[in-house]
Design a protein around this motif. Structure first.
Motif: not given
Ligand SMILES: Cc1cc2nc3c(=O)[nH]c(=O)nc-3n(C[C@H](O)[C@H](O)[C@H](O)COP(=O)(O)O)c2cc1C
Length: 188
Positions: A66-67, A48, A101, A50-51, A70-71, A59, A97-98, A54
């Protein structure tokens, strides 16, 4: 054989609110494997940190790699488990933060999410996390909430919970999560 006859395996993804190497919440998530039925896939997204922070400017059409990873992981999940400690009466920044995103991409929208807060006290983070998840329209369902106060004293060196009532609560939480996922599948 038509696709309708192929039974789809349930896929669970877990997130930890602590990135500490000996983190009790991360260990608790590993110990949860004992309660996951064999026909259910269970993975822990344990990077987490590494994200990037935000930033709405990042975006756009091409968010950081990495986002995207993750998504994608969360979009493929049928259900999510979040286990977090409390930091200064709230959700640790790295977890918040995670979650930020996921606002525009909405991977948690109507998705069943189980929340475990394992901390010294944890009541405030537990409430705050539910509020954050409600903003993401996640399905924080009945039976999907567990607050483990005094978590440190309830864990053994391997990160398993020593108290049988905690283990029973975790087992119940997982079965409720799977029940909720199956309920959702039935309406598809
Ligand atoms: C910076 C910091 C702030 C904390 N604030 C709180 C708090 O407000 N409430 C609480 O119950 N515990 C608080 N704690 C204690 C942690 O939640 C507790 O040690 C927890 O077990 C840490 O989780 P971890 O082992 O998964 O890293 C805090 C710990 C740190 C390092």
């Amino acid at each position: 054989m038509g696709e309708d006859h192929i039974e789809k395996k349930i896929n669970l993804v877990a997130l930890s609110g602590s990135i500490r190497k000996q983190s009790s919440t991360q260990k608790a998530l590993y110990s949860l494997k004992n309660f996951i039925p064999e026909n259910v896939d269970y993975g822990i997204y344990n990077v987490i940190e590494n994200l990037p922070h935000f930033n709405p400017e990042l975006d756009g059409d091409q968010p950081p790699e990495e986002v995207q990873v993750y998504r994608e992981l969360l979009s493929r999940a049928d259900g999510v488990i979040i286990c977090t400690p409390e930091y200064i009466k709230g959700v640790p920044g790295v977890l918040k933060n995670a979650l930020e995103w996921l606002v525009s991409s909405a991977e948690l929208y109507t998705k069943p999410v189980a929340v475990i807060t394992a901390s010294g006290n944890g009541e405030n983070a537990h409430q705050a996390l539910q509020l954050h998840l409600s903003m993401l329209n996640a399905n924080v369902f009945k039976g999907g909430l567990l607050l483990i106060s005094g978590a440190d004293s309830k864990l053994n060196a391997d990160g398993g919970f020593v108290k049988s009532e905690v283990n029973a609560s975790l087992k119940l939480l997982i079965s409720k999560l799977i029940e909720e996922i199956n309920k959702k599948e039935a309406y598809k």
